[in-house]
Design a protein around this motif. Structure first.
Motif, PDB file in Angstrom:
ATOM      1  N   ALA A   1      -8.136   6.191  -5.106  1.00 25.71           N
ATOM      2  CA  ALA A   1      -7.162   7.045  -4.432  1.00 25.71           C
ATOM      3  C   ALA A   1      -6.415   6.353  -3.299  1.00 25.71           C
ATOM      4  CB  ALA A   1      -7.866   8.294  -3.887  1.00 25.71           C
ATOM      5  N   HIS A   2      -6.646   5.043  -3.100  1.00 30.35           N
ATOM      6  CA  HIS A   2      -5.982   4.322  -2.020  1.00 30.35           C
ATOM      7  C   HIS A   2      -5.318   3.035  -2.513  1.00 30.35           C
ATOM      8  CE1 HIS A   2      -7.241   6.856   1.314  1.00 30.35           C
ATOM      9  NE2 HIS A   2      -8.440   6.910   0.775  1.00 30.35           N
ATOM     10  N   PRO A   3      -4.383   3.123  -3.462  1.00 29.69           N
ATOM     11  CA  PRO A   3      -3.628   1.934  -3.850  1.00 29.69           C
ATOM     12  C   PRO A   3      -2.739   1.485  -2.695  1.00 29.69           C
ATOM     13  CG  PRO A   3      -2.638   3.881  -4.807  1.00 29.69           C
ATOM     14  CD  PRO A   3      -3.908   4.330  -4.151  1.00 29.69           C
ATOM     15  N   LYS A   4      -2.231   0.271  -2.780  1.00 34.10           N
ATOM     16  CA  LYS A   4      -1.404  -0.287  -1.710  1.00 34.10           C
ATOM     17  C   LYS A   4      -0.057  -0.746  -2.262  1.00 34.10           C
ATOM     18  CE  LYS A   4      -5.227  -0.011   0.679  1.00 34.10           C
ATOM     19  NZ  LYS A   4      -5.476   1.125   1.589  1.00 34.10           N
ATOM     20  N   ILE A   5       0.985  -0.630  -1.426  1.00 28.05           N
ATOM     21  CA  ILE A   5       2.308  -1.138  -1.769  1.00 28.05           C
ATOM     22  C   ILE A   5       2.660  -2.218  -0.755  1.00 28.05           C
ATOM     23  CG2 ILE A   5       4.761  -0.618  -1.992  1.00 28.05           C
ATOM     24  CD1 ILE A   5       4.018   2.194  -2.855  1.00 28.05           C
ATOM     25  N   ASP A   6       2.970  -3.415  -1.236  1.00 26.41           N
ATOM     26  CA  ASP A   6       3.384  -4.489  -0.351  1.00 26.41           C
ATOM     27  C   ASP A   6       4.775  -4.168   0.189  1.00 26.41           C
ATOM     28  OD1 ASP A   6       4.731  -7.096   0.407  1.00 26.41           O
ATOM     29  OD2 ASP A   6       2.734  -7.856  -0.062  1.00 26.41           O
ATOM     30  N   PRO A   7       4.946  -4.118   1.502  1.00 20.80           N
ATOM     31  CA  PRO A   7       6.243  -3.683   2.056  1.00 20.80           C
ATOM     32  C   PRO A   7       7.378  -4.660   1.777  1.00 20.80           C
ATOM     33  CG  PRO A   7       4.812  -4.491   3.809  1.00 20.80           C
ATOM     34  CD  PRO A   7       3.973  -4.419   2.571  1.00 20.80           C
ATOM     35  N   GLU A   8       7.076  -5.918   1.482  1.00 21.69           N
ATOM     36  CA  GLU A   8       8.126  -6.892   1.214  1.00 21.69           C
ATOM     37  C   GLU A   8       8.458  -6.973  -0.263  1.00 21.69           C
ATOM     38  OE1 GLU A   8       7.109 -10.666   2.875  1.00 21.69           O
ATOM     39  OE2 GLU A   8       6.969  -9.909   4.932  1.00 21.69           O
ATOM     40  N   THR A   9       7.452  -7.083  -1.108  1.00 26.28           N
ATOM     41  CA  THR A   9       7.703  -7.274  -2.544  1.00 26.28           C
ATOM     42  C   THR A   9       7.810  -5.958  -3.302  1.00 26.28           C
ATOM     43  OG1 THR A   9       5.344  -7.339  -3.136  1.00 26.28           O
ATOM     44  CG2 THR A   9       6.371  -9.412  -2.420  1.00 26.28           C
ATOM     45  N   LYS A  10       7.332  -4.858  -2.696  1.00 25.30           N
ATOM     46  CA  LYS A  10       7.296  -3.528  -3.319  1.00 25.30           C
ATOM     47  C   LYS A  10       6.356  -3.488  -4.524  1.00 25.30           C
ATOM     48  CE  LYS A  10      10.317  -2.421  -0.270  1.00 25.30           C
ATOM     49  NZ  LYS A  10       9.859  -1.731   0.974  1.00 25.30           N
ATOM     50  N   GLU A  11       5.474  -4.459  -4.633  1.00 31.71           N
ATOM     51  CA  GLU A  11       4.471  -4.449  -5.697  1.00 31.71           C
ATOM     52  C   GLU A  11       3.351  -3.478  -5.334  1.00 31.71           C
ATOM     53  OE1 GLU A  11       4.781  -9.083  -7.154  1.00 31.71           O
ATOM     54  OE2 GLU A  11       3.894  -8.600  -5.205  1.00 31.71           O
TER      55      GLU A  11
ATOM     56  N   LEU B   1       4.430  -2.829   7.869  1.00 32.60           N
ATOM     57  CA  LEU B   1       3.697  -4.042   8.192  1.00 32.60           C
ATOM     58  C   LEU B   1       2.358  -4.122   7.475  1.00 32.60           C
ATOM     59  CD1 LEU B   1       4.375  -4.091  12.045  1.00 32.60           C
ATOM     60  CD2 LEU B   1       5.473  -5.507  10.296  1.00 32.60           C
ATOM     61  N   LEU B   2       2.165  -3.343   6.452  1.00 31.98           N
ATOM     62  CA  LEU B   2       0.895  -3.366   5.727  1.00 31.98           C
ATOM     63  C   LEU B   2       0.646  -4.766   5.161  1.00 31.98           C
ATOM     64  CD1 LEU B   2      -1.385  -1.387   4.858  1.00 31.98           C
ATOM     65  CD2 LEU B   2      -0.244  -1.274   2.627  1.00 31.98           C
ATOM     66  N   GLY B   3      -0.545  -5.283   5.399  1.00 32.40           N
ATOM     67  CA  GLY B   3      -0.884  -6.615   4.934  1.00 32.40           C
ATOM     68  C   GLY B   3      -0.439  -7.720   5.861  1.00 32.40           C
ATOM     69  N   ARG B   4       0.204  -7.336   6.978  1.00 31.61           N
ATOM     70  CA  ARG B   4       0.644  -8.286   7.991  1.00 31.61           C
ATOM     71  C   ARG B   4      -0.014  -7.919   9.322  1.00 31.61           C
ATOM     72  NH1 ARG B   4       2.581  -7.915   2.961  1.00 31.61           N
ATOM     73  NH2 ARG B   4       4.071  -9.583   2.485  1.00 31.61           N
ATOM     74  N   LYS B   5       0.043  -8.830  10.268  1.00 31.52           N
ATOM     75  CA  LYS B   5      -0.619  -8.607  11.543  1.00 31.52           C
ATOM     76  C   LYS B   5       0.018  -7.432  12.274  1.00 31.52           C
ATOM     77  CE  LYS B   5      -2.349 -11.101  15.580  1.00 31.52           C
ATOM     78  NZ  LYS B   5      -2.462 -12.431  16.230  1.00 31.52           N
ATOM     79  N   THR B   6      -0.797  -6.467  12.613  1.00 27.67           N
ATOM     80  CA  THR B   6      -0.333  -5.281  13.329  1.00 27.67           C
ATOM     81  C   THR B   6      -1.099  -5.152  14.639  1.00 27.67           C
ATOM     82  OG1 THR B   6      -1.868  -3.999  11.949  1.00 27.67           O
ATOM     83  CG2 THR B   6       0.466  -3.905  11.374  1.00 27.67           C
ATOM     84  N   ARG B   7      -0.435  -4.575  15.610  1.00 28.19           N
ATOM     85  CA  ARG B   7      -1.086  -4.365  16.899  1.00 28.19           C
ATOM     86  C   ARG B   7      -1.713  -2.993  17.021  1.00 28.19           C
ATOM     87  NH1 ARG B   7       1.502  -5.277  22.996  1.00 28.19           N
ATOM     88  NH2 ARG B   7      -0.401  -4.651  24.119  1.00 28.19           N
ATOM     89  N   TYR B   8      -1.086  -1.988  16.378  1.00 27.20           N
ATOM     90  CA  TYR B   8      -1.529  -0.617  16.595  1.00 27.20           C
ATOM     91  C   TYR B   8      -2.041   0.034  15.309  1.00 27.20           C
ATOM     92  CZ  TYR B   8       1.178  -1.176  20.907  1.00 27.20           C
ATOM     93  OH  TYR B   8       1.677  -1.624  22.093  1.00 27.20           O
ATOM     94  N   ALA B   9      -3.040   0.882  15.497  1.00 30.35           N
ATOM     95  CA  ALA B   9      -3.509   1.775  14.439  1.00 30.35           C
ATOM     96  C   ALA B   9      -3.557   3.179  15.015  1.00 30.35           C
ATOM     97  CB  ALA B   9      -4.879   1.359  13.936  1.00 30.35           C
ATOM     98  N   TYR B  10      -3.173   4.170  14.208  1.00 27.63           N
ATOM     99  CA  TYR B  10      -3.130   5.569  14.626  1.00 27.63           C
ATOM    100  C   TYR B  10      -4.219   6.293  13.841  1.00 27.63           C
ATOM    101  CZ  TYR B  10       1.374   3.713  16.020  1.00 27.63           C
ATOM    102  OH  TYR B  10       2.362   2.913  16.544  1.00 27.63           O
ATOM    103  N   LEU B  11      -5.259   6.744  14.546  1.00 28.19           N
ATOM    104  CA  LEU B  11      -6.458   7.232  13.871  1.00 28.19           C
ATOM    105  C   LEU B  11      -6.907   8.572  14.432  1.00 28.19           C
ATOM    106  CD1 LEU B  11      -8.290   3.800  13.918  1.00 28.19           C
ATOM    107  CD2 LEU B  11      -7.292   4.883  11.901  1.00 28.19           C
ATOM    108  N   ALA B  12      -7.548   9.352  13.562  1.00 29.35           N
ATOM    109  CA  ALA B  12      -8.074  10.654  13.952  1.00 29.35           C
ATOM    110  C   ALA B  12      -9.372  10.473  14.736  1.00 29.35           C
ATOM    111  CB  ALA B  12      -8.335  11.504  12.703  1.00 29.35           C
ATOM    112  N   ILE B  13      -9.491  11.205  15.833  1.00 28.89           N
ATOM    113  CA  ILE B  13     -10.734  11.225  16.604  1.00 28.89           C
ATOM    114  C   ILE B  13     -11.648  12.260  15.963  1.00 28.89           C
ATOM    115  CG2 ILE B  13     -11.763  11.606  18.879  1.00 28.89           C
ATOM    116  CD1 ILE B  13      -9.034  10.858  20.095  1.00 28.89           C
ATOM    117  N   ALA B  14     -12.597  11.782  15.179  1.00 30.70           N
ATOM    118  CA  ALA B  14     -13.430  12.662  14.360  1.00 30.70           C
ATOM    119  C   ALA B  14     -14.659  13.104  15.148  1.00 30.70           C
ATOM    120  CB  ALA B  14     -13.831  11.955  13.076  1.00 30.70           C
TER     121      ALA B  14
END
Length: 633
Positions: free
Chosen positions: A325-335, A508-521
């Motif tokens: 249920a968690h496939p990925k799309i490369d933001p540059e190649t769209k693969e 920026l998926l698959g590239r260096k990122t500074r921020y993540a936005y996450l639920a406080i569970a």
């Protein structure tokens, strides 16, 4: 949190591949309406949040305009039982039969098509279920992880479908750049469970908020899976619940009951058993609803903002097995990259990709000693990151009376690094990561020539969401470094909060990122706020949270989804908005929140008042108006 209903996928593996072009179109409640029963009024956009300072001055043209919000009172009339404000407070009651939208619709339509032998078989098998299997289940108390009174109580309880409601009340101003539809998936059982039930077992329902020129509409629809359609015809739940029921001897009995019903033609086991309740992704003009126990389902967003299930989607007959249920799309190649795992037969794991033109690669078999829970994975610019962790499937444990989902404490977790365009597993390199179980991986990237950085939430105990545990569940955001040269790994705790469900900037998926936005569970499994975490900070723990918002007491939310303001690669990484649903358990009202991602307090810039309760759910996505225009008919 996501679905993992894999325990009965391959009772007949060929059966899961047929009939993928069926197009169920009918609605469950086509005449139903829903609305707020209270008079519309202006509400302070900050009223549901703990402490929020004044909003900093907005100078960007895409920021909400200072004009006064306008409201509409033209909402359709709801049918009895669907009014939000008239419902009992969901946190104050247990589940009731009338809580399940299918219970009032049972018509036993399927039985009218049965011949005399089928009717006799149906009666006999029902008697077996109601006497023999029920008596087996009563001998043992349900664990908390399979008790419907716990798993689907309060705002985890299901709702009926809500047809499209237009011109909803908006407090604040919807940013001009948010043009499209926010969709979020979740588990919403159509019928009352007959035995055990885990939250992940429910039928998939998508909640959609369409935003256009500052005006919002809302609807919620079941994804009309083959399973749901079959049970609707019969008028009750008949398919086995993957997590809630399939454990111990009674689980074996329920599997046998399902096979017997299919042999007599009472249910059709040849067109999939998935619930499509976990992930959502928009790929090649199609919105796909996914759970890892089946092929994905294609769902179309209509011009009015409604949702229409097209049917099972096999990428034009190229996909021959289920997909996580968690496939990925490369933001540059769209693969498009994905995994498929099997718990019955080898190969237990396969990897594949789909090119932008829609053609699928050959499957790459990844050898494993036994079937392993792989709910998520990650990509970098050049690699696929494959987690092989301690939660495994051992069906033989059912014979011994236990759960087939096992925490193997002797197994050393490892991450595999496979080149994205590999034709076989010969280039796969495994690196051990002791005592690590990441249900979700938020991002990964390469640093230098020899190191891959993986960001995930490490969960302990690893099987806590599947099996009852006396230990408190922790889900700690961590940085895992994999060294291709030395074959060694390191792990660093980023923040001690329970953080589960969220996003990075998908550009920026698959590239260096500074921020993540996450639920406080916290308190688990509810979400009491959202954290914007600085992944690069190595200072004191409190400094690693770059932004944070906490909901007021009694208010809880779900997964935050980050929507970048533009696709401009030069734009600041956090230049965008966070969308999420929030529910007030005191008033039984739900809202869509739009938060400023650059604000240190994740300041609310607008809320959309929703005409129906939105249960706590799983994962979502945002489809832009440009993408909607390219939908496949």
């Amino acid at each position: 949190m996501s679905c993992s209903g894999r325990l009965f996928l391959d009772i007949h593996s060929v059966g899961t591949l047929r009939g993928s072009n069926s197009r169920p179109r009918s609605r469950l409640h086509s005449s139903a309406k829903c609305k707020n029963s209270t008079q519309l009024s202006r509400v302070d956009v900050k009223s549901h949040f703990a402490t929020i300072p004044e909003r900093p001055k907005m100078i960007d043209s895409c920021r909400p305009r200072p004009a006064e919000p306008t409201f509409s009172s033209d909402l359709s009339v709801a049918s009895p039982g669907q009014l939000q404000a008239s419902e009992p407070k969901p946190h104050q009651r247990s589940i009731r039969p009338e809580d399940f939208p299918g219970n009032g619709l049972a018509r036993k339509k399927g039985s009218s098509d049965w011949n005399p032998i089928q009717r006799l078989a149906a009666a006999a098998l029902d008697a077996v279920e109601n006497s023999f299997i029920a008596s087996m289940e009563k001998k043992f108390p349900l664990p908390k992880s399979a008790d419907p009174e716990i798993q689907i109580s309060g705002n985890f309880a299901p709702v009926a479908e809500c047809p499209v409601q237009h011109e909803l009340e908006v407090v604040g101003q919807i940013p001009d750049c948010l043009e499209g539809v926010y969709v979020r998936n979740g588990a919403n059982p159509l019928f009352e469970p007959v035995g055990g039930h885990h939250l992940f077992d429910g039928d998939g329902m998508i909640h959609a908020v369409k935003l256009k020129q500052g005006i919002a509409s809302y609807c919620s629809r079941f994804t009309r899976t083959h399973r749901l359609s079959q049970e609707q015809k019969i008028g009750r739940a008949v398919y086995p619940k993957a997590i809630g029921e399939l454990h111990g001897h009674s689980g074996i009995a329920r599997l046998g009951l399902y096979v017997a019903r299919s042999l007599f033609g009472l249910v059709d086991m040849w067109n999939g058993m998935g619930v499509a309740n976990a992930g959502l992704i928009f790929i090649n003009g199609r919105l796909l609803a996914m759970s890892e126990d089946d092929l994905p389902y294609a769902v179309r967003v209509t011009e009015s903002g409604d949702l229409d299930t097209v049917g099972r989607y096999d990428f034009d007959k190229q996909l021959k097995s289920s997909m996580i249920a968690h496939p990925k799309i490369d933001p540059e190649t769209k693969e498009f990259f994905a995994l498929s795992y099997d718990i019955i037969k080898k190969p237990f794991l396969k990897y594949f990709m789909v090119r932008p033109d829609g053609t699928k690669s050959s499957d790459v078999t990844i050898s494993l000693k036994e079937p392993t829970m792989m709910h998520d994975f990650a990509i970098t610019k050049n690699y696929v990151v494959v987690p092989d962790q301690q939660v495994v499937f051992r069906l033989q444990e059912m014979i011994r009376g236990g759960s087939p989902v096992i925490h193997d404490k002797e197994k050393v977790p490892r991450f595999g690094l496979l080149p994205k365009y590999a034709s076989d597993e010969s280039e796969l390199k495994w690196i051990e990561v002791p005592d690590c179980f990441c249900f979700h991986l938020w991002n990964a990237w390469e640093e230098g020539e020899d190191e891959v950085v993986v960001i995930g939430s490490c969960m302990t105990p690893p099987d806590a969401i599947f099996n009852e545990s006396d230990s408190a569940l922790r889900s700690v955001l961590s940085e895992i470094r994999l060294n291709l040269k030395t074959g060694l790994s390191t792990r660093r705790e980023i923040t001690p909060m329970n953080l589960e469900a969220g996003q990075v900037n998908r550009n920026l998926l698959g590239r260096k990122t500074r921020y993540a936005y996450l639920a406080i569970a916290e308190p688990w499994p509810k979400v009491s706020g959202i954290a914007k975490v600085d992944l690069h900070s190595t200072g004191p723990l409190e400094e690693r949270v770059a932004g944070k918002i906490m909901y007021s007491p009694g208010c809880y939310g779900g997964e935050p989804f980050f929507v970048p303001r533009s696709s401009d690669p030069a734009a600041p990484e956090d230049d965008g908005y966070i969308l999420t649903f929030m529910h007030n358990e005191e008033t039984s009202k739900s809202e869509l929140l739009i938060l400023d991602a650059r604000s240190p307090t994740l300041e609310p810039v607008a809320t959309v008042k929703l005409p129906s309760r939105v249960p706590y759910g799983f994962h979502g996505t945002f489809i832009t108006s440009e993408e909607l225009a390219k939908q496949v008919p």
